[in-house]
Design a protein around this motif. Sequence first.
Motif, PDB file in Angstrom:
ATOM      1  N   VAL A   8      35.950  -6.338 -14.564  1.00  0.00           N
ATOM      2  CA  VAL A   8      37.254  -5.495 -14.823  1.00  0.00           C
ATOM      3  C   VAL A   8      36.773  -4.218 -14.012  1.00  0.00           C
ATOM      4  CG1 VAL A   8      37.940  -6.469 -17.130  1.00  0.00           C
ATOM      5  CG2 VAL A   8      36.354  -4.131 -16.923  1.00  0.00           C
ATOM      6  N   PRO A   9      37.893  -3.390 -13.421  1.00  0.00           N
ATOM      7  CA  PRO A   9      39.315  -3.566 -13.850  1.00  0.00           C
ATOM      8  C   PRO A   9      40.007  -4.665 -12.864  1.00  0.00           C
ATOM      9  CG  PRO A   9      38.717  -1.599 -12.810  1.00  0.00           C
ATOM     10  CD  PRO A   9      37.578  -2.234 -12.709  1.00  0.00           C
ATOM     11  N   MET A  10      39.203  -5.424 -11.808  1.00  0.00           N
ATOM     12  CA  MET A  10      39.758  -6.326 -11.016  1.00  0.00           C
ATOM     13  C   MET A  10      40.305  -7.399 -12.198  1.00  0.00           C
ATOM     14  SD  MET A  10      37.818  -9.007  -8.684  1.00  0.00           S
ATOM     15  CE  MET A  10      36.943  -7.688  -7.770  1.00  0.00           C
TER      16      MET A  10
ATOM     17  N   PRO B 203      34.990  -0.880 -18.067  1.00  0.00           N
ATOM     18  CA  PRO B 203      34.142  -1.538 -16.725  1.00  0.00           C
ATOM     19  C   PRO B 203      32.562  -1.863 -17.465  1.00  0.00           C
ATOM     20  CG  PRO B 203      35.397  -0.008 -15.712  1.00  0.00           C
ATOM     21  CD  PRO B 203      35.403   0.303 -17.153  1.00  0.00           C
TER      22      PRO B 203
ATOM     23  N   VAL C  21      20.727  -0.964 -11.925  1.00  0.00           N
ATOM     24  CA  VAL C  21      21.132   0.279 -11.146  1.00  0.00           C
ATOM     25  C   VAL C  21      22.762   0.552 -11.637  1.00  0.00           C
ATOM     26  CG1 VAL C  21      19.666  -0.479  -9.286  1.00  0.00           C
ATOM     27  CG2 VAL C  21      21.996  -1.255  -9.460  1.00  0.00           C
ATOM     28  N   GLU C  22      22.764   0.576 -12.855  1.00  0.00           N
ATOM     29  CA  GLU C  22      24.300   0.896 -13.558  1.00  0.00           C
ATOM     30  C   GLU C  22      23.936   2.268 -13.743  1.00  0.00           C
ATOM     31  OE1 GLU C  22      27.248  -1.749 -13.702  1.00  0.00           O
ATOM     32  OE2 GLU C  22      25.051  -2.239 -13.231  1.00  0.00           O
ATOM     33  N   PRO C  23      24.986   3.156 -13.430  1.00  0.00           N
ATOM     34  CA  PRO C  23      25.105   4.478 -14.250  1.00  0.00           C
ATOM     35  C   PRO C  23      25.218   4.610 -15.837  1.00  0.00           C
ATOM     36  CG  PRO C  23      26.981   4.064 -13.150  1.00  0.00           C
ATOM     37  CD  PRO C  23      26.244   2.863 -12.907  1.00  0.00           C
TER      38      PRO C  23
ATOM     39  N   HIS D 256      19.240  -5.366  -6.058  1.00  0.00           N
ATOM     40  CA  HIS D 256      20.772  -5.601  -6.663  1.00  0.00           C
ATOM     41  C   HIS D 256      21.707  -5.942  -5.539  1.00  0.00           C
ATOM     42  CE1 HIS D 256      23.732  -4.869  -9.379  1.00  0.00           C
ATOM     43  NE2 HIS D 256      24.515  -4.186  -8.670  1.00  0.00           N
TER      44      HIS D 256
ATOM     45  N   ARG E 187      30.951  11.010 -17.462  1.00  0.00           N
ATOM     46  CA  ARG E 187      32.672  10.488 -17.295  1.00  0.00           C
ATOM     47  C   ARG E 187      33.279  11.510 -16.532  1.00  0.00           C
ATOM     48  NH1 ARG E 187      33.417   5.318 -19.001  1.00  0.00           N
ATOM     49  NH2 ARG E 187      31.922   4.705 -20.710  1.00  0.00           N
TER      50      ARG E 187
ATOM     51  N   ASP F  32      38.989   3.234  -8.070  1.00  0.00           N
ATOM     52  CA  ASP F  32      39.531   1.926  -8.677  1.00  0.00           C
ATOM     53  C   ASP F  32      38.884   0.989  -9.112  1.00  0.00           C
ATOM     54  OD1 ASP F  32      38.453   1.001  -5.981  1.00  0.00           O
ATOM     55  OD2 ASP F  32      40.410   2.124  -5.171  1.00  0.00           O
ATOM     56  N   TRP F  33      38.256  -0.245  -8.370  1.00  0.00           N
ATOM     57  CA  TRP F  33      37.298  -0.944  -9.078  1.00  0.00           C
ATOM     58  C   TRP F  33      36.039  -0.816  -8.805  1.00  0.00           C
ATOM     59  CZ3 TRP F  33      40.370  -6.078  -6.695  1.00  0.00           C
ATOM     60  CH2 TRP F  33      41.681  -5.919  -7.210  1.00  0.00           C
ATOM     61  N   GLN F  34      35.217  -1.687  -9.195  1.00  0.00           N
ATOM     62  CA  GLN F  34      33.857  -1.410  -9.108  1.00  0.00           C
ATOM     63  C   GLN F  34      33.260  -1.747  -7.690  1.00  0.00           C
ATOM     64  OE1 GLN F  34      31.152  -3.209 -11.985  1.00  0.00           O
ATOM     65  NE2 GLN F  34      32.655  -3.350 -13.507  1.00  0.00           N
TER      66      GLN F  34
ATOM     67  N   GLN G 228      25.089   0.370  -8.317  1.00  0.00           N
ATOM     68  CA  GLN G 228      26.394   0.053  -8.745  1.00  0.00           C
ATOM     69  C   GLN G 228      27.320   1.065  -8.923  1.00  0.00           C
ATOM     70  OE1 GLN G 228      26.897  -3.337  -9.176  1.00  0.00           O
ATOM     71  NE2 GLN G 228      29.139  -3.233  -9.965  1.00  0.00           N
TER      72      GLN G 228
ATOM     73  N   HIS H 265      30.668   2.700 -10.237  1.00  0.00           N
ATOM     74  CA  HIS H 265      31.908   2.291 -11.508  1.00  0.00           C
ATOM     75  C   HIS H 265      33.084   3.347 -11.191  1.00  0.00           C
ATOM     76  CE1 HIS H 265      30.401  -0.525 -14.418  1.00  0.00           C
ATOM     77  NE2 HIS H 265      29.113  -0.355 -13.755  1.00  0.00           N
ATOM     78  N   PRO H 266      34.257   2.971 -11.649  1.00  0.00           N
ATOM     79  CA  PRO H 266      35.353   4.069 -11.595  1.00  0.00           C
ATOM     80  C   PRO H 266      35.129   4.802 -13.007  1.00  0.00           C
ATOM     81  CG  PRO H 266      35.909   1.698 -12.267  1.00  0.00           C
ATOM     82  CD  PRO H 266      34.607   1.403 -11.989  1.00  0.00           C
TER      83      PRO H 266
ATOM     84  N   ILE I 105      32.922   7.107 -13.684  1.00  0.00           N
ATOM     85  CA  ILE I 105      31.367   7.530 -13.912  1.00  0.00           C
ATOM     86  C   ILE I 105      31.228   8.060 -13.003  1.00  0.00           C
ATOM     87  CG2 ILE I 105      29.189   6.863 -14.735  1.00  0.00           C
ATOM     88  CD1 ILE I 105      30.327   4.500 -16.089  1.00  0.00           C
TER      89      ILE I 105
ATOM     90  N   MET J 104      27.924   9.212 -11.099  1.00  0.00           N
ATOM     91  CA  MET J 104      26.491   8.762 -10.896  1.00  0.00           C
ATOM     92  C   MET J 104      25.776   9.762 -10.178  1.00  0.00           C
ATOM     93  SD  MET J 104      24.743   5.468  -9.636  1.00  0.00           S
ATOM     94  CE  MET J 104      23.603   4.515 -10.547  1.00  0.00           C
TER      95      MET J 104
END
Lengths: 559, 180
Positions: free
Chosen positions: A135-137, A219, A284-286, A377, B55, B122-124, B137, B139-140, B142, B144
């Motif tokens: 998401v959000p796709m 997400p 590698v995610e925030p 990644h 956020r 918008d999207w990732q 990565q 994210h919408p 967030i 980073m």
Amino acid sequence: MAAAAEFRTCPLTGLKLHRGAEALIKANAVTSIVVLAIGGLFGLLVALTRWPAVKLLPADMFYLALTAHGIDILIVWCIFFEVALMYFASSTLLGSRLATPKLGWVGYGLMVLGAAVTNWKVLEGNSSVMMTSYVPMQADPLFYLGLILFAVGALIACFIFLGTLVIAKEEKTYQGSIPLVTFGALVACIIAVYTIASGAIILIPTFLWSIGLISHIDPLMYKVIWWGMGHSSQQINVAAHIAVWYAIAAIVFGAKPLSEKVSRTAFLLYVFFLQIASAHHLLVEPGLSSSYKIFNTSYGMYLAVLGSMIHGLTVPGCIEAAQRAKGFNNGLFEWLRKAPWGNPVFSGMFLSLVLFGFLGGISGVTMGVEQINIMIHNTIYVPGHFHGTVAVGTTLAFMAITYFLVPVLFGRELIMPGLAKIQPYLFGLGMGGASLFMMGAGTLGVSRRHWDLAFSDAPHAFEYPAAAYLLLGLNGISAIVATIGGIAFVVVIVGSVLFGKPVVAPKVAPPAAPAITQHGNAAAMSVPGTFTLAMIFLVCFVLYYFVNWKYLASTWGMS
Amino acid sequence: MSISPPSEKIWWREPIEKAEVVWVALALVWCLIMFAMMPLWHLKGSQNMSNEAYRISPEAFQEKVEAMVTKYKVGTTGKADTPVVHPPPGSDVYLMARLWDWYPVLELEKDKSYRVHISSLDWQHGFSLQPANINLQVHPGIDMVVTLTPTTTGEFGIVCNEFCGIGHHSMLGKLRVVGK
């Protein structure tokens, strides 16, 4: 008691087959092979599109084919086959009736329906969201609903497996503990329940979101929970295909585990630690801390890796011990040289073991290092890695045991034995090549899930190194070889089921358990050949691991 | 056999084969070394995740990006005339991902550190800096923050390596590193 009519004895192996279970095993296995054929062809289309000189599909069809390939192979094919294996490992190996076969058909029906609905939505073209559907796709609501139905069906199968274990114990169909292979299947089942629960927890709200009942799905939360399903479903595969390795070692060689204790402990480590590796996808995610990442990506201090390394020794080790007991005692490797390399049941299994360890295993642990993942990644290294696990590991092992199951379940001999003989090599080497070449391209930074290596429509110009083009071409050629191997498998199996000569009486005596009653001697090394192979593996592992740290140290500073 | 119940009923009392004992010990040591490497690299290595993230609403992030562009714009580049900004070393710089471009083009100085903020509208999306091969990565919602210190000069591509719909493969940004 109507029990007598419910069972038949296999003339080849002496296994006692419960008719209710047999029909379900056949249905699930046949369905899985149909899905493998469809999903595999989507894979070929993907590889041929990524081959820059061919670039077969237009962009929208490429993303569609990639979504279908991922879902059909990583989820549908593996889980259908695993359901068949669970029924076999419980009902057949324990000589017990299957719990509630009727419910088994309900589960089967739900899985077929769910897989069909999801595939329909993907093929319609409005749900090209990849297997991961981040998401959000958003996909069509029925895309998620199909996956949920499939999962419910699989969950029913898990509980039938567990119920069968209870019945077998209750009706005393066996003495002592369940066989190691059944234990492995039990581990796969426990992981499957966890996997399906994670899937339900995230896919049900996502479905509600897609029909407008929930306004927002976070997400990051989605990914953390989704990978509890996405990665854990591959851990079901690992547990299941290692159970298959042990089963084939027993079927072909009459091998007994070196020690039940060690092999079962290794499986138990999977139950405790394997699933937490869903963090591999979140490195590698925030918004997630390094301590969370390090503990989880390492499967809790690599204890699940320890489990796999133990199986890597004990599976070939039990084969070596059995072969040495038969007199293949010369040198380090006579037991291996004189193994039945022309029997696809053995060759498929042994290739699966070696390729899974060297390609899938080493790469998986290395890329799962928190910092090394920065270089890997979402590059095409990732599919390179999991073709080294799911394709040459799981799929090849499942193919190998299918060659054994067809005569047992369908009472048919294999047609085209010559083709069957070379099939594991074609598939194994093709997929092994694809895995290696994708990892190579990934090391050069090439993105996964990407239609245009040349970025022709982009606002800026950028070129990957020329070697990337070559590697993706070699990947395409490997995929063709693997596809030929895959088609050969489907032709031999479907042909045998339909047209194979009926098995009348065993031509060779069934592999009656040879006189290996006890090995396990703390004083002397009885499997030196296997130990040597294991040391070669460890040296490769250590070298590759540190080469990647060195490579990481050469890039920009990041903190 | 592995497909039949253990021949010894009390199988947990069986002696363990020597090869297994040695191998389990070696493998365990290797596992612990690998486990130690990650915290060790956080202490001694120069390539680590920052663990800093906030956020933020897409609108608020876009405002920060635009403010930086207005302040430090030095030109435009590419088919879409993407602004090029040259922020002072050590400052907070912003990179925005959206369907399907990276905005703006950052011009950084070699061996200087920058607090790079990355987020999506918008999207990732996937930040894949090539050929430095740094992949993060995006994210919408967030923000980073990564402190980047370029050690090589030249033109770098920012590939999007998270699938983001039909225009995904045309989502390519630029980043320049200049010597000083």
